[in-house]
Design a protein around this motif. Sequence first.
Motif, short mmCIF file in Angstrom:
data_model
loop_
_atom_site.label_atom_id
_atom_site.label_comp_id
_atom_site.label_asym_id
_atom_site.label_seq_id
_atom_site.Cartn_x
_atom_site.Cartn_y
_atom_site.Cartn_z
N GLU A 1 0.83 -1.19 0.00
CA GLU A 1 0.00 0.00 0.00
C GLU A 1 0.87 1.25 0.00
N ASP A 2 0.45 2.27 -0.71
CA ASP A 2 1.13 3.57 -0.71
C ASP A 2 0.80 4.27 0.60
N PRO A 3 1.81 4.64 1.41
CA PRO A 3 1.53 5.29 2.70
C PRO A 3 0.71 6.56 2.56
N ARG A 4 0.81 7.23 1.40
CA ARG A 4 0.04 8.46 1.21
C ARG A 4 -1.47 8.17 1.17
N VAL A 5 -1.81 6.97 0.70
CA VAL A 5 -3.23 6.58 0.66
C VAL A 5 -3.78 6.43 2.07
N ASN B 1 1.59 -3.84 5.99
CA ASN B 1 1.02 -3.72 4.65
C ASN B 1 1.86 -2.80 3.78
N VAL B 2 2.39 -1.74 4.38
CA VAL B 2 3.21 -0.77 3.65
C VAL B 2 4.62 -1.32 3.38
N VAL B 3 5.24 -1.95 4.37
CA VAL B 3 6.65 -2.32 4.22
C VAL B 3 6.88 -3.73 3.66
N PHE B 4 5.95 -4.67 3.92
CA PHE B 4 6.14 -6.05 3.45
C PHE B 4 5.08 -6.49 2.45
N GLY B 5 3.92 -5.87 2.47
CA GLY B 5 2.89 -6.24 1.52
C GLY B 5 1.60 -6.70 2.18
N GLU B 6 0.57 -6.80 1.33
CA GLU B 6 -0.80 -7.03 1.78
C GLU B 6 -0.98 -8.31 2.60
N ARG C 1 -11.47 -0.49 5.68
CA ARG C 1 -10.91 0.61 4.87
C ARG C 1 -10.17 0.07 3.65
N ASP C 2 -9.48 -1.08 3.83
CA ASP C 2 -8.66 -1.64 2.75
C ASP C 2 -9.37 -2.73 1.96
N GLY C 3 -10.64 -3.03 2.31
CA GLY C 3 -11.37 -4.06 1.58
C GLY C 3 -11.01 -5.48 1.96
N MET C 4 -10.19 -5.66 3.01
CA MET C 4 -9.83 -7.01 3.44
C MET C 4 -11.02 -7.72 4.10
N LEU C 5 -11.88 -6.93 4.71
CA LEU C 5 -13.19 -7.37 5.19
C LEU C 5 -14.21 -6.43 4.55
N PRO C 6 -15.51 -6.72 4.64
CA PRO C 6 -16.50 -5.86 3.97
C PRO C 6 -16.27 -4.37 4.20
N LYS D 1 -8.45 -4.00 -6.54
CA LYS D 1 -9.31 -3.21 -7.42
C LYS D 1 -8.50 -2.13 -8.15
N LYS D 2 -7.51 -1.58 -7.47
CA LYS D 2 -6.65 -0.57 -8.09
C LYS D 2 -5.89 -1.17 -9.28
N GLU D 3 -5.37 -2.40 -9.09
CA GLU D 3 -4.65 -3.08 -10.16
C GLU D 3 -5.58 -3.42 -11.33
N ALA D 4 -6.82 -3.84 -10.99
CA ALA D 4 -7.78 -4.16 -12.04
C ALA D 4 -8.11 -2.94 -12.89
N ASN D 5 -8.24 -1.78 -12.22
CA ASN D 5 -8.53 -0.53 -12.95
C ASN D 5 -7.38 -0.13 -13.85
N GLU D 6 -6.14 -0.30 -13.30
CA GLU D 6 -4.95 0.05 -14.10
C GLU D 6 -4.80 -0.86 -15.30
N ASP D 7 -5.11 -2.19 -15.11
CA ASP D 7 -5.05 -3.12 -16.24
C ASP D 7 -6.08 -2.77 -17.31
N GLY D 8 -7.28 -2.36 -16.84
CA GLY D 8 -8.35 -1.99 -17.78
C GLY D 8 -7.98 -0.75 -18.59
N GLN D 9 -7.33 0.21 -17.93
CA GLN D 9 -6.92 1.44 -18.63
C GLN D 9 -5.82 1.16 -19.64
N THR D 10 -4.91 0.19 -19.26
CA THR D 10 -3.80 -0.17 -20.15
C THR D 10 -4.32 -0.81 -21.45
N LYS D 11 -5.34 -1.69 -21.24
CA LYS D 11 -5.93 -2.37 -22.42
C LYS D 11 -6.75 -1.41 -23.26
#
Length: 483
Positions: A11-15, A97-102, A344-349, A473-483
């Motif tokens: 996660e980007d810490p700015r988010v 989440n920021v330093v090692f991953g989701e 907040r991060d979508g890991m739970l509803p 979801k962020k990655e899915a949006n970026e993939d959709g924009q790339t295509k």
Amino acid sequence: MSFWKTITRKEDPRVYANKDGHLVRSLRVRDFLALGVGTIVSTSIFTLPGEVAAMHTGPAVSISFLVAAIVAGLVAFAYAEMAAAMPFAGSAYSWINVVFGEFFGWVAGWALLAEYFIALAFVGSGLSANFRALIAPLGWKLPASLSNAFGTDGGVVDLISVVVIAAVALLISFGVSRAARVENILVVLKVFAVLLFIVVGLFALHASNYVPFIPKYRETANGAFGGWQGIYAGVSMIFLSYIGFDSIAANSAEAINPQKTMPRGILGSLAIAVVLFVAVSLVLVGMLPYQKYANSAEPVGLALRAAGHGGVATVVQSIAVVGMFTALIGMSMAGSRLIYSFGRDGMLPKWLGGLDKNQRPNRALWTLTLGGILIGAFFPFSFLSQLISAGTLIAFMFVSLGIYALRKREGKDIPDPAFKVPFYPVLPALGFLASLFVFLGLDYEAKLYAGIWFLIGLVIYFAYGMKHSYLSKKEANEDGQTK
């Protein structure tokens, strides 16, 4: 994207800074000191020293408290730097989440969630039992059906436990600043009770009760007793007393000037707690032979009455019951912020990550409260209390190692904090090894239950979190924009 890249997406810490920016920053150093002392110096200071002395250490119980404090202190330095650099809700979950991953953030957060759910239920039940014991001499008694957990000694529901857990949630729902004011008053009362016991007890010490200070080692039905083996067993049993400083870090998104507030709150509360624990331990074993505390749920009261101070015993125990609210407030605030972070991060509803009109995470708060009430109602604590230390130690190991990844990014995409772990790179490694040392000392059941809880967390992550997370979801949006 490969499986490894998916679970290590960071996660980007700015988010986080942006999302948590909606929370009201109203907590000062004194509030965090009260929160930390109130959570660390909970019921255990009035019960654990006698229990551990009788089961494992003899008069040397204070050494076990010191060793446990050293381990907690090593990790507390890492917590202080993390909280100063990344003052986000959710403490270890958000940082990892920021330093090692989701995925690793989820594992650390899931481990901590066990602590908060169970500790909330545990303290609620303890407060209920002590309150009922206090009012019993007055002839006031609840029926068994309203005094015990479901299926235990004719119990249907522990009514007092349900009421106090819900009452604390109601207080916090009106805002953390109001809860902090109540916490501050109750902590002063609780520290007064502890100091009263120490002062009165100093005049009732018997030097013979300290000899031998470290009894000879032998195996008993409870495990190791005496020698350094007994002290080590005592450390593992005592460690859950010191885990409260995580509750400070979990509320760092609501701190005024977290760069200074968080390190002072975390390290200061731990220092105060250590002095109080060691002093109570030394006085307690000096007042009565440690064998007398076997199977006693109220060693402090027992020692005071034996010394002819029945009135003081009643005062101390009355304040101790009221003081248990401080632990409930600390656990409720921290646990709700962790659940809010998952939502907040979508890991739970996502609903759990919502804020009310006053920017308070009350959906997460009431979810935690309901969970704590249900756990206390249906599950035996002999099964659940084992998870408290195990889950927290796992998170502590992650945070200690996380300092190495954090240092590479400080001053770049993460602000350079005013406080840093001293003696880097040695101290974070010592924090990790010390936490592992205590974890290995836990009994087999603790590790087994931690493994079961971990497997449940894996199922939730791979079945829900990995697909619904904000990063996915962020990655899915970026993939959709790339295509």
